[in-house]
Design a protein around this motif. Structure first.
Motif, PDB file in Angstrom:
ATOM      1  N   CYS A  48      72.557  35.493  71.256  1.00 43.48           N
ATOM      2  CA  CYS A  48      71.851  35.058  70.041  1.00 43.48           C
ATOM      3  C   CYS A  48      72.606  35.511  68.793  1.00 43.48           C
ATOM      4  O   CYS A  48      72.789  34.737  67.847  1.00 43.48           O
ATOM      5  N   ARG A  49      73.070  36.753  68.803  1.00 43.88           N
ATOM      6  CA  ARG A  49      73.785  37.268  67.628  1.00 43.88           C
ATOM      7  C   ARG A  49      75.157  36.624  67.506  1.00 43.88           C
ATOM      8  O   ARG A  49      75.654  36.411  66.387  1.00 43.88           O
ATOM      9  N   ARG A  52      74.630  33.311  65.776  1.00 46.35           N
ATOM     10  CA  ARG A  52      74.444  33.450  64.330  1.00 46.35           C
ATOM     11  C   ARG A  52      75.750  33.811  63.622  1.00 46.35           C
ATOM     12  O   ARG A  52      75.956  33.475  62.457  1.00 46.35           O
ATOM     13  N   ALA A  53      76.656  34.486  64.313  1.00 47.33           N
ATOM     14  CA  ALA A  53      77.963  34.757  63.721  1.00 47.33           C
ATOM     15  C   ALA A  53      78.781  33.480  63.598  1.00 47.33           C
ATOM     16  O   ALA A  53      79.615  33.348  62.698  1.00 47.33           O
ATOM     17  N   LEU A  80      65.831  37.626  65.504  1.00 45.06           N
ATOM     18  CA  LEU A  80      67.103  37.157  66.047  1.00 45.06           C
ATOM     19  C   LEU A  80      67.541  35.827  65.432  1.00 45.06           C
ATOM     20  O   LEU A  80      68.663  35.384  65.642  1.00 45.06           O
TER      21      LEU A  80
END
Length: 477
Positions: A48-49, A52-53, A80
């Protein structure tokens, strides 16, 4: 292909990612984002992270394997950057109601809650199973489940083997069927339904989605949904049960008699011979149907085949089923065995007719606006019910023509020739100044260009961020 038909396409990105695979995972995610995928379904918080990056707006759906069972879990998913939560399958309707109420009290925009409503249940909590990995080195969490839960088991208590008779499939739950609780799910605030379809056939997809679509429409109209009946059992069934929706009932959830597909129960065998069996029928059967005899020992191999003949039996209320020569071993078919219908060719043909071939079976309306004036190009705008807009212009200007000016009948006939596409002509608005004309060949070209422009518009991707700070395989930015 999906977007042209008004359908969203999600990609399950549930594979647990090892450190050495981070760069490959990031490359795959960039591909999904650039392709215009509507969301990734994700278990791993780190993924998830990573998403987003890579992108500030690519939608994330938290997988059921993220095991979200509480308001705190939903709040964590919001942090998240998720757009939707697929709740753990172990949630009851009361749990779902409490989670939705907590969202309302929090004062923040509620995340939509998706609920698993039909399909295979994993005996492990939310599908987080290590049995396959431990026994055979095949990780269920990397798409390689060996389905050890569907195998027969022994029960050992205080070091002694316990007699369990025919109930040897102690870890194999019946399949989930939430059809009967649909009204309660709607009231609890479920936003969408998820149907398990791992390694299932197109016929299964056509059947199950049809049944649930019709049931949802009945519930929305104020009627009760139908019972989980014949078609659901024939699509795929190890037995059907509403799972944990109404609480824990383990003895009913796991019947223990088999771990494979059965179908519709036909009745008990009363007599058998070399190529026939007599059955006291509990459901209809006809020549061509596939059946299997249940002796309570699936692991030993089972007798079954296609029914060739359906005739009156020797006793009242008994039906004799005939089979092809050598199809069954009559010595292994005994009175008292249970008979199941596993396949119906007529139903398969009916289902295949809903999707097979190149014929376009569903068309969405496009609203068209036609603008123009003498000496200017004709411009046509297309708009669908989701707000997508496309535009095409004539290559030549409109000419003034009082004798045979363009009107609605001609434009509807030419621009509405959308057969072979996923569209049909809906509302048509004319904003033409004066009496004008354009050759029919140019109208046809505009129609084709408009469809092409619309399809191109649907593939617009999400934004990719500056990826210079995406972790590499060593874990460094």
């Amino acid at each position: 292909y999906l977007h042209a038909r008004g359908v969203r396409g999600y990609v399950t990105f549930n594979t647990l990612v090892f450190t050495a695979e981070l760069e490959d995972a990031a490359a795959m995610l960039r591909t999904l984002i650039a392709a215009g995928v509507d969301a990734a379904i994700v278990q791993d918080v780190g993924v998830c992270r990573l998403i987003r990056a890579l992108s500030p707006d690519f939608p994330i759906h938290c997988s059921t394997q993220m095991t979200i069972t509480s308001p705190a879990g939903v709040a964590f998913a919001r942090d998240l950057g998720a757009q939707l939560v697929v709740l753990a399958r172990e949630n009851s309707i009361a749990d779902i109601t409490r989670i939705q109420a907590a969202q309302a009290e929090a004062g923040t925009p509620a995340l939509p809650l998706e609920v698993f409503v039909h399909g295979a249940l994993c005996v492990a909590y939310s599908g987080q199973c290590l049995t396959s990995e431990s026994l055979g080195g095949r990780s269920a969490n990397r798409g390689e489940c060996a389905q050890a839960c569907r195998l027969p088991s022994d029960l050992i208590a205080a070091g002694q083997k316990v007699s369990i008779g025919a109930r040897r499939y102690l870890l194999s739950p019946q399949d989930l069927a939430g059809l009967e609780v649909l009204p309660e799910l709607v009231r609890a605030g479920g936003a969408s339904l998820k149907i398990e379809g791992r390694r299932k056939s197109p016929e299964y997809v056509a059947s199950i989605t049809r049944v649930y679509r019709q049931a949802i429409d009945r519930v929305r109209a104020g009627a009760e949904p139908p019972a989980a009946g014949y078609e659901l059992q024939m699509a795929f069934s190890r037995g059907l049960f509403p799972g944990w929706f109404r609480g824990i009932d383990n003895p009913r959830l796991v019947h223990g008699r088999f771990g494979t597909k059965r179908g519709v129960f036909l009745g008990e065998v009363t007599a058998a011979g070399p190529d026939w069996a007599e059955v006291r029928l509990a459901a209809a059967v006809k020549p061509g149907d596939g059946v299997v005899f249940d002796a309570g020992q699936p692991e030993a191999g089972e007798q079954g085949g296609r029914v060739y003949r359906v005739e009156p039996g020797a006793a009242p209320g008994v039906t004799r089923l005939g089979f092809g020569r050598g199809d069954i071993d009559g010595r292994r078919v005994q009175p008292g065995q249970r008979l199941w219908k596993t396949n119906e060719p007529a139903l398969d043909r009916e289902l295949r007719a809903t999707f097979a071939g190149d014929q376009v079976r569903h068309q969405r309306p496009l609203a068209l606006e036609v603008h123009g004036a003498p000496g200017l190009p004709m411009t046509v705008l297309a708009r669908d019910e989701q707000g997508h807009v496309a535009r095409a212009e004539s290559a030549a200007p409109l000419a003034a023509d009082e004798r045979q000016p363009l009107g609605e009948p001609v434009l509807r006939a030419q621009l509405g020739r959308l057969g072979g596409t996923p569209f049909t002509l809906g509302r048509l608005e004319l904003h033409l100044e004066g009496a004008v004309m354009l050759p029919l060949s140019e109208l046809n070209r505009i129609r084709r260009a408009l469809v092409a422009a619309y399809l191109d518009h649907l593939t617009v991707a999400r934004r990719l961020a500056d990826t210079t700070r995406v972790p590499n395989a060593a874990g460094h930015a």
